[in-house]
Each structure stands twice: as C-alpha cells, then as structure tokens.
Design an enzyme around this catalytic site. Structure first.
Site, PDB file in Angstrom:
ATOM      1  N   SER A 142       1.086  -1.292  -0.013  1.00  0.00           N
ATOM      2  CA  SER A 142      -0.068  -0.080  -0.001  1.00  0.00           C
ATOM      3  C   SER A 142       0.704   0.980  -0.095  1.00  0.00           C
ATOM      4  O   SER A 142       1.748   1.152   0.461  1.00  0.00           O
ATOM      5  CB  SER A 142      -0.777   0.020   1.465  1.00  0.00           C
ATOM      6  OG  SER A 142      -1.351   1.242   1.454  1.00  0.00           O
ATOM      7  N   TYR A 155      -1.705  -0.238  10.720  1.00  0.00           N
ATOM      8  CA  TYR A 155      -2.035  -0.735   9.253  1.00  0.00           C
ATOM      9  C   TYR A 155      -0.693  -0.327   8.427  1.00  0.00           C
ATOM     10  O   TYR A 155      -0.053  -1.163   7.529  1.00  0.00           O
ATOM     11  CB  TYR A 155      -3.022  -0.262   8.607  1.00  0.00           C
ATOM     12  CG  TYR A 155      -3.303  -0.520   7.125  1.00  0.00           C
ATOM     13  CD1 TYR A 155      -3.265  -1.726   6.972  1.00  0.00           C
ATOM     14  CD2 TYR A 155      -3.253   0.600   6.426  1.00  0.00           C
ATOM     15  CE1 TYR A 155      -3.502  -2.087   5.400  1.00  0.00           C
ATOM     16  CE2 TYR A 155      -3.319   0.321   4.795  1.00  0.00           C
ATOM     17  CZ  TYR A 155      -3.324  -0.996   4.360  1.00  0.00           C
ATOM     18  OH  TYR A 155      -3.654  -1.395   3.235  1.00  0.00           O
TER      19      TYR A 155
HETATM   20  P1  NAP Z   1     -11.476  -6.153   0.611  1.00  0.00           P
HETATM   21  O1  NAP Z   1     -12.447  -5.364  -0.157  1.00  0.00           O
HETATM   22  O2  NAP Z   1     -11.792  -5.740   2.176  1.00  0.00           O
HETATM   23  O3  NAP Z   1     -11.412  -7.709   0.271  1.00  0.00           O
HETATM   24  C1  NAP Z   1     -10.480  -8.208   1.365  1.00  0.00           C
HETATM   25  C2  NAP Z   1     -10.307  -9.688   0.943  1.00  0.00           C
HETATM   26  O4  NAP Z   1      -9.439 -10.486   1.565  1.00  0.00           O
HETATM   27  C3  NAP Z   1     -11.634 -10.571   0.757  1.00  0.00           C
HETATM   28  O5  NAP Z   1     -11.536 -11.318  -0.233  1.00  0.00           O
HETATM   29  C4  NAP Z   1     -11.505 -11.258   1.990  1.00  0.00           C
HETATM   30  O6  NAP Z   1     -12.221 -12.501   2.033  1.00  0.00           O
HETATM   31  C5  NAP Z   1     -10.160 -11.553   2.241  1.00  0.00           C
HETATM   32  N1  NAP Z   1      -9.498 -11.982   3.449  1.00  0.00           N
HETATM   33  C6  NAP Z   1      -9.702 -10.922   4.709  1.00  0.00           C
HETATM   34  N2  NAP Z   1      -9.191 -11.773   5.717  1.00  0.00           N
HETATM   35  C7  NAP Z   1      -8.612 -12.841   5.273  1.00  0.00           C
HETATM   36  C8  NAP Z   1      -8.075 -14.062   5.653  1.00  0.00           C
HETATM   37  N3  NAP Z   1      -7.909 -13.940   7.150  1.00  0.00           N
HETATM   38  N4  NAP Z   1      -7.842 -15.152   5.212  1.00  0.00           N
HETATM   39  C9  NAP Z   1      -7.947 -15.068   3.601  1.00  0.00           C
HETATM   40  N5  NAP Z   1      -8.570 -13.912   3.141  1.00  0.00           N
HETATM   41  C10 NAP Z   1      -8.868 -13.133   3.666  1.00  0.00           C
HETATM   42  O7  NAP Z   1     -10.085  -5.408   0.469  1.00  0.00           O
HETATM   43  P2  NAP Z   1      -9.281  -4.635  -0.783  1.00  0.00           P
HETATM   44  O8  NAP Z   1      -9.736  -3.277  -0.614  1.00  0.00           O
HETATM   45  O9  NAP Z   1      -9.668  -5.367  -1.880  1.00  0.00           O
HETATM   46  O10 NAP Z   1      -7.682  -4.979  -0.361  1.00  0.00           O
HETATM   47  C11 NAP Z   1      -6.808  -5.969  -0.799  1.00  0.00           C
HETATM   48  C12 NAP Z   1      -5.390  -5.766  -0.499  1.00  0.00           C
HETATM   49  O11 NAP Z   1      -5.217  -4.471  -1.098  1.00  0.00           O
HETATM   50  C13 NAP Z   1      -5.228  -5.772   0.917  1.00  0.00           C
HETATM   51  O12 NAP Z   1      -3.999  -6.240   1.313  1.00  0.00           O
HETATM   52  C14 NAP Z   1      -5.236  -4.157   1.361  1.00  0.00           C
HETATM   53  O13 NAP Z   1      -4.427  -3.812   2.498  1.00  0.00           O
HETATM   54  C15 NAP Z   1      -4.515  -3.560  -0.010  1.00  0.00           C
HETATM   55  N6  NAP Z   1      -4.801  -2.238  -0.304  1.00  0.00           N
HETATM   56  C16 NAP Z   1      -6.005  -2.009  -0.496  1.00  0.00           C
HETATM   57  C17 NAP Z   1      -6.250  -0.678  -0.827  1.00  0.00           C
HETATM   58  C18 NAP Z   1      -7.636   0.019  -1.150  1.00  0.00           C
HETATM   59  O14 NAP Z   1      -7.792   1.320  -1.202  1.00  0.00           O
HETATM   60  N7  NAP Z   1      -8.537  -1.067  -1.320  1.00  0.00           N
HETATM   61  C19 NAP Z   1      -5.052   0.486  -0.928  1.00  0.00           C
HETATM   62  C20 NAP Z   1      -3.792  -0.062  -0.660  1.00  0.00           C
HETATM   63  C21 NAP Z   1      -3.636  -1.589  -0.534  1.00  0.00           C
HETATM   64  P3  NAP Z   1     -13.552 -13.082   2.789  1.00  0.00           P
HETATM   65  O15 NAP Z   1     -14.516 -11.738   2.204  1.00  0.00           O
HETATM   66  O16 NAP Z   1     -14.123 -14.336   2.214  1.00  0.00           O
HETATM   67  O17 NAP Z   1     -13.629 -12.766   4.220  1.00  0.00           O
END
Ligand code: NAP
Length: 251
Positions: A142, A155
C-alpha cells in the site's frame, strides 16, 4: 498464446475487491486460478463463475491465511486440482484505522497476524509447490507502507514490513528462480473501502486523495490487476525485489 498459459496462480483474498480483480485478470491472461476466500464463499463462487464462463480455469478454496493449518489445506487443494504453483499473489489483508490513543493489542495482533505473519506463512507453504522452473510472487502492499497514514500507524507499518519482506525474500528465493515483487496501491474503491466509508467521492479522505494524485481519480481493482499480471508474467523476468506504486501518481 496468452501470457500466462500453462501457469497456475493462487490469489489470496480473491472473493472481492482487488483480489477478485487480480484473479480475473490472471485467468484472462491464461492462468488456472485458485480463488481463495475466508468468509465469502458466495463472492468466490461468483469470481470462479465469471472466469469459467469466459473459458478460463478456476476453483474456489476457503482458507483463513492467517492460520498455518488452513494455509496447508489451501495448497493441498491447489496441488490436487492443478498439480503445482507458478504464481502467488499475497493479497489478503485487513485495514483498520485507529489513532494512537485507541491502539490495542488486539488491533495490532489482528492486522500483523494476517498482513505480515500470514503473508510469510503463505509464501513458506507456496514455495514448496513451485517447480524447478521457479515463478513469481507478488505482495500487495500500500502507499501507506511508504508514506504512513495518520490515524493508521499499525496498518501502515504492516505494509512497511511487507515491503521489507519483498526485498529480503527476493534475494532469498532468487536462487530458486522465484521472483518476489510488490504492488502498492493507492486508494482503490472496493467492498473494503465501502466499509471504511472512503469510497464515496463526497468523503473528505477520498477528496484529499484525489487532489494529491497526478491522474485525478481513485483506482479500480483492474488498475492493480493489470500491473500484477505483468509482474506475474515472464515479460518482467528481470524485475525482482521491487515494489511498484500504482496509485494514479499519488504524492
Ligand atoms: P476487501 O475489499 O476488504 O477484500 C479483502 C479480501 O481479503 C476478501 O476477499 C476477504 O475474504 C479476504 N480476507 C480477509 N481476511 C482474510 C483471511 N484471514 N484469509 C483469507 N482471506 C482473507 O479489501 P481490498 O480493498 O480489496 O484490499 C485488498 C488488499 O489490498 C489488502 O492487502 C489491502 O491492504 C490492499 N490495499 C487496498 C487498498 C484500497 O484502497 N482498497 C489500498 C492499498 C492497499 P472474505 O470476504 O472471504 O472474508
């Protein structure tokens, strides 16, 4: 021939958001994809359905990737279905924003256990299933890991740790022909950012983010997925130990 034809990819946390976008892109480029989920079986099944309807190969496998035993199960299922692993995308992650005065042991442990320890344990298990041809690991970081987000020191530090792990493991796994890189997204609208309340263009954090980008918009999962697919492919065979910022030029 498609770029990832014949490759097997595991994408953690692929039932929604960025992970779902990455799973679909890797499949579109020809990889057989393991769509990992933790609680959202339905979301993972929809991703698999979307891939298979387009002629791709995918299976959904439930596993909490903060737990060693479940990680072992994830790769046992992968091996059973597709025989090997060539690409691992460590995407599963959680982000909880809390200012310094509200940080608790539970807040710290929950995020570090998945974002850092889970990533290490998943990589440890995955590497056992790579062939002697090696492959590619992509850690989803991130911009928070480089810049630090006020009110989200825990985080942010998980992602700082991910960046250092990328550097160390790139060197450690290089002799096995495994490349390790990171992709560090800026604000990408997903189910997770909906929950955090920052998906709406009316939200102050969202507005401030857009104002600090060069491109003038927030991201979509596809923006992250295309760069991840490039790092997964042999087109990036001389790239390792890098973390690429994919953020619309956020500074
Ligand atoms: P999200 O919409 O909250 O989706 C999270 C995903 O991770 C879901 O598929 C969830 O599965 C899964 N997950 C959560 N806990 C888990 C576990 N213990 N074991 C296996 N799977 C798990 O998140 P996102 O926004 O797409 O973010 C994804 C990644 O990108 C993260 O690493 C986040 O830190 C990074 N990121 C995101 C952003 C952003 O703006 N969105 C920015 C920078 C970095 P279930 O729903 O099945 O529980």
């Amino acid at each position: 021939m498609k770029k990832l034809e014949g490759k097997v990819a595991v994408v953690t946390g692929a039932s929604k958001g960025i992970g779902a976008g990455i799973a679909k892109q890797l499949a579109a480029e020809g990889a057989a994809v393991v769509v990992n989920y933790s609680s959202s079986r339905k979301g993972a099944d929809l991703v698999v359905q979307e891939i298979t309807e387009k002629g791709g190969k995918a299976i959904a496998v439930g596993a909490n990737v903060a737990k060693k035993a479940e990680i072992e199960k994830l790769f046992a299922e992968t091996k059973k279905a597709f025989g090997k692993v060539d690409i691992l995308v460590n995407n599963a992650g959680i982000y909880e924003f809390l200012p310094l005065e509200n940080i608790t042991e539970e807040h710290f442990t929950k995020q570090f256990n998945l974002n850092v320890l889970g990533l290490l344990l998943t990589t440890q298990e995955a590497v056992k299933h790579f062939t002697d041809q090696g492959g590619s690991i992509i850690n989803i970081s991130s911009v928070a890991g480089r810049d630090g987000v006020p009110g989200a020191s825990v985080y942010s530090s998980t992602k700082g740790a991910v960046n250092t792990i990328t550097l160390a493991l790139a060197k450690e796994l290089g002799p096995k022909k495994i490349r390790v890189n990171g992709v560090a997204p800026g604000l990408v609208v997903t189910e997770g950012t909906d929950v955090l309340g920052v998906s709406s263009p009316e939200n102050d954090f969202h507005k401030a983010y857009v104002a600090q980008t060069a491109v003038g918009r927030v991201g979509k999962p596809h923006d992250i997925a295309t760069v991840t697919a490039f790092l997964a492919s042999d087109d990036s065979s001389w790239v390792s130990g890098e973390t690429w910022y994919v953020s619309g030029g956020y500074r």
